[in-house]
Design an enzyme around this catalytic site. Sequence first.
Site, PDB file in Angstrom:
ATOM      1  N   HIS A  97       0.893  -0.984   0.004  1.00 11.54           N
ATOM      2  CA  HIS A  97      -0.106   0.000   0.054  1.00 11.54           C
ATOM      3  C   HIS A  97       0.976   1.308   0.141  1.00 11.54           C
ATOM      4  CE1 HIS A  97      -2.399  -2.943   2.338  1.00 11.54           C
ATOM      5  NE2 HIS A  97      -3.578  -2.391   1.879  1.00 11.54           N
ATOM      6  N   ASP A 100       2.529   1.975   3.349  1.00 11.15           N
ATOM      7  CA  ASP A 100       3.413   1.140   4.094  1.00 11.15           C
ATOM      8  C   ASP A 100       4.809   1.446   3.589  1.00 11.15           C
ATOM      9  OD1 ASP A 100       1.142  -0.668   4.372  1.00 11.15           O
ATOM     10  OD2 ASP A 100       1.538  -1.435   2.199  1.00 11.15           O
TER      11      ASP A 100
END
Length: 431
Positions: A97, A100
Amino acid sequence: MTNFFQNIEPLRFDPGRTGTAFRHYNPDEVVMGKRMEEHLRFAVAYWHSFAWPGGDLFGGQTFERPWFGDTMELARLKADVAFEMFDLLGVPYFCWHDADIRPEGTTFAESRRNFEEIIDYFPAKMERHKTKLLWGTANLFSHRRFMSGAATNPDPDVFAWSAATVKLCMDATHKLDGENYVLWGGREGYETLLNTDLKRERQQAGRFLQMAVEYKYKIGFRGAILVEPKPQEPSKHQYDFDVATVYGFLREFGLEDEVQMNIEQGHAILAGHSFEHELALASSLGLFGSIDMNRNDYQSGWDTDQFPNNVPEVALAYYEVLKAGGFTTGGTNFDAKLRRQSLDPEDLIAAHAGAMDVCARGFKAAAAMLQDGTLEAMRDERYAGWNAASSKALLSSDLEAIAALVEADGIDPRPRSGRQEISENVVNRFV
């Protein structure tokens, strides 16, 4: 090189080794005409492996990682450690993501710059470490701005922010030659109908997904667009409840030929299904794309995201994957996290190694079952009556004509055994 995984050697296939090694996963073993690595297409999830601090509903952070923090220097260190782990495991893919891999900025523009800097940091590492991107996605659920959803939010500013984020992540996925782009509606649902316009929210979600598909063509992205079903948690009800619900949603918005599904074992269980059911249904609808291989603790009743360790369950899942023709752009992503007491770097390696072995054992059992052919022969025999021309004609007939036929021919059905226990015994020969 960092020193996070110091004294841990790259894993190899060595069934006799006493330490951490692969005992069942041999990437070069040929199964059904293809190397096992090419069949399974393993991927490491960036979020659980490198971003999760070890908290749960009742307790905070337990992990202490040297890259935890909100600076670009630490984000680069996180990437350095990640690619070192990919090498130790020998995995061909990873997934992320946006949240992240970069620190959150004070504005969208600052977050974008942080994100793009890390995306620019990845290509050299991907080339050096021979690790590719299975898929990218946007985190549209963690930040407080998404507390009422992203695409389905009652605030149009949140919809706009979310759309801009998906564009950014699709651009990055395309730049890194990602093979898929995933949309998971982590909070695309509701907690109570008392304050929810359900029809409006579904329309917003449908248009949002249409925009993503339109943008795929605009930028020339050749990968698949995937939707990941989940029934509830954190919302009481999600609009992408399960494969059947998502299929109806895609048909409603004319996307059934444009979008495939990333199916997670844990989400299937939360929806009251088996993993193999969701895989078989997606395949029958022409929507099978990729999988997240994790499990839940069946005693807890919520999404615990644990690494797989049940070979019979995994075998039944890969049996459906093989029947669907195997993966094309998809793969096996470990959307799984350590238990919050598993603090050491070795735990992170061992968890993935064990999961890869479980998948390999299950996959080889599934391949053997399919090649054996007993289950398929039993299924064909069960439906053999439908091969007759008179039986096929029933489906193009009508109730009145069929009723007349039943009386004229004296049709009096006698129940036949479904032979369920015998089928289960066949599976147990292989697992």
